[in-house]
Write a protein that holds these residues in place. Structure first.
Motif, PDB file in Angstrom:
ATOM      1  N   LEU A  16      30.254  27.827  34.713  1.00  0.00           N
ATOM      2  CA  LEU A  16      30.949  28.646  35.706  1.00  0.00           C
ATOM      3  C   LEU A  16      30.312  30.026  35.833  1.00  0.00           C
ATOM      4  O   LEU A  16      30.170  30.560  36.943  1.00  0.00           O
ATOM      5  CB  LEU A  16      32.423  28.801  35.328  1.00  0.00           C
ATOM      6  CG  LEU A  16      33.303  27.576  35.497  1.00  0.00           C
ATOM      7  CD1 LEU A  16      34.670  27.833  34.908  1.00  0.00           C
ATOM      8  CD2 LEU A  16      33.416  27.215  36.964  1.00  0.00           C
ATOM      9  N   TRP A  17      29.930  30.632  34.712  1.00  0.00           N
ATOM     10  CA  TRP A  17      29.330  31.968  34.707  1.00  0.00           C
ATOM     11  C   TRP A  17      28.052  31.989  35.547  1.00  0.00           C
ATOM     12  O   TRP A  17      27.860  32.873  36.376  1.00  0.00           O
ATOM     13  CB  TRP A  17      29.052  32.389  33.266  1.00  0.00           C
ATOM     14  CG  TRP A  17      28.536  33.776  33.135  1.00  0.00           C
ATOM     15  CD1 TRP A  17      27.235  34.141  32.941  1.00  0.00           C
ATOM     16  CD2 TRP A  17      29.274  34.995  33.182  1.00  0.00           C
ATOM     17  NE1 TRP A  17      27.134  35.501  32.858  1.00  0.00           N
ATOM     18  CE2 TRP A  17      28.368  36.050  33.009  1.00  0.00           C
ATOM     19  CE3 TRP A  17      30.615  35.291  33.353  1.00  0.00           C
ATOM     20  CZ2 TRP A  17      28.759  37.379  32.999  1.00  0.00           C
ATOM     21  CZ3 TRP A  17      30.998  36.617  33.356  1.00  0.00           C
ATOM     22  CH2 TRP A  17      30.086  37.639  33.181  1.00  0.00           C
ATOM     23  N   VAL A  18      27.201  31.002  35.350  1.00  0.00           N
ATOM     24  CA  VAL A  18      25.940  30.951  36.094  1.00  0.00           C
ATOM     25  C   VAL A  18      26.196  30.612  37.558  1.00  0.00           C
ATOM     26  O   VAL A  18      25.545  31.169  38.448  1.00  0.00           O
ATOM     27  CB  VAL A  18      24.975  29.937  35.431  1.00  0.00           C
ATOM     28  CG1 VAL A  18      23.741  29.714  36.276  1.00  0.00           C
ATOM     29  CG2 VAL A  18      24.590  30.422  34.037  1.00  0.00           C
ATOM     30  N   THR A  19      27.159  29.756  37.827  1.00  0.00           N
ATOM     31  CA  THR A  19      27.503  29.405  39.208  1.00  0.00           C
ATOM     32  C   THR A  19      27.972  30.629  39.993  1.00  0.00           C
ATOM     33  O   THR A  19      27.656  30.766  41.179  1.00  0.00           O
ATOM     34  CB  THR A  19      28.608  28.328  39.232  1.00  0.00           C
ATOM     35  OG1 THR A  19      28.137  27.184  38.522  1.00  0.00           O
ATOM     36  CG2 THR A  19      28.961  27.934  40.644  1.00  0.00           C
ATOM     37  N   LEU A  20      28.673  31.526  39.328  1.00  0.00           N
ATOM     38  CA  LEU A  20      29.176  32.728  39.993  1.00  0.00           C
ATOM     39  C   LEU A  20      28.158  33.867  40.024  1.00  0.00           C
ATOM     40  O   LEU A  20      28.493  34.981  40.398  1.00  0.00           O
ATOM     41  CB  LEU A  20      30.464  33.200  39.315  1.00  0.00           C
ATOM     42  CG  LEU A  20      31.660  32.277  39.523  1.00  0.00           C
ATOM     43  CD1 LEU A  20      32.830  32.713  38.660  1.00  0.00           C
ATOM     44  CD2 LEU A  20      32.057  32.245  40.984  1.00  0.00           C
ATOM     45  N   GLY A  21      26.923  33.600  39.615  1.00  0.00           N
ATOM     46  CA  GLY A  21      25.867  34.604  39.739  1.00  0.00           C
ATOM     47  C   GLY A  21      25.531  35.354  38.475  1.00  0.00           C
ATOM     48  O   GLY A  21      24.707  36.267  38.499  1.00  0.00           O
ATOM     49  N   GLY A  22      26.125  34.992  37.365  1.00  0.00           N
ATOM     50  CA  GLY A  22      25.828  35.655  36.102  1.00  0.00           C
ATOM     51  C   GLY A  22      24.585  35.090  35.446  1.00  0.00           C
ATOM     52  O   GLY A  22      24.057  34.055  35.858  1.00  0.00           O
ATOM     53  N   SER A  23      24.112  35.769  34.433  1.00  0.00           N
ATOM     54  CA  SER A  23      22.966  35.270  33.677  1.00  0.00           C
ATOM     55  C   SER A  23      23.255  35.397  32.184  1.00  0.00           C
ATOM     56  O   SER A  23      24.016  36.254  31.752  1.00  0.00           O
ATOM     57  CB  SER A  23      21.694  36.024  34.047  1.00  0.00           C
ATOM     58  OG  SER A  23      21.837  37.389  33.751  1.00  0.00           O
TER      59      SER A  23
END
Length: 76
Positions: A16-23
């Motif tokens: 979810l974190w990466v899907t929302l633009g996080g790294s």
């Protein structure tokens, strides 16, 4: 993503974190990771060997979900 996330599954959280633009950047030889997102000025450093998700990261993820929901409501 309509609802807040209350998960202790680290794999689901990371997806979810990466899907929302996080790294996520692994810190060398420490077993920790640094979680960053363009909307937050500071990063969160957490133990990456744990199977559960720290509360501060769940809080950030839920903030991102709320921001995304507000943007889609304002556009639609």
């Amino acid at each position: 993503m309509a609802n807040a996330v209350h998960t202790s599954d680290a794999r689901h959280f990371k997806r979810l974190w990466v899907t929302l633009g996080g790294s996520i950047h692994g810190l060398r030889r420490t077993g920790e990771a640094r979680y960053s997102h363009p909307l937050f000025a500071d990063t969160v450093r957490a133990n990456d060997r744990r199977k559960d998700v720290p509360a501060v990261l769940l809080s950030r993820l839920n903030q991102l979900i709320r921001m995304e929901r507000r943007q889609t409501c304002a556009q639609g």
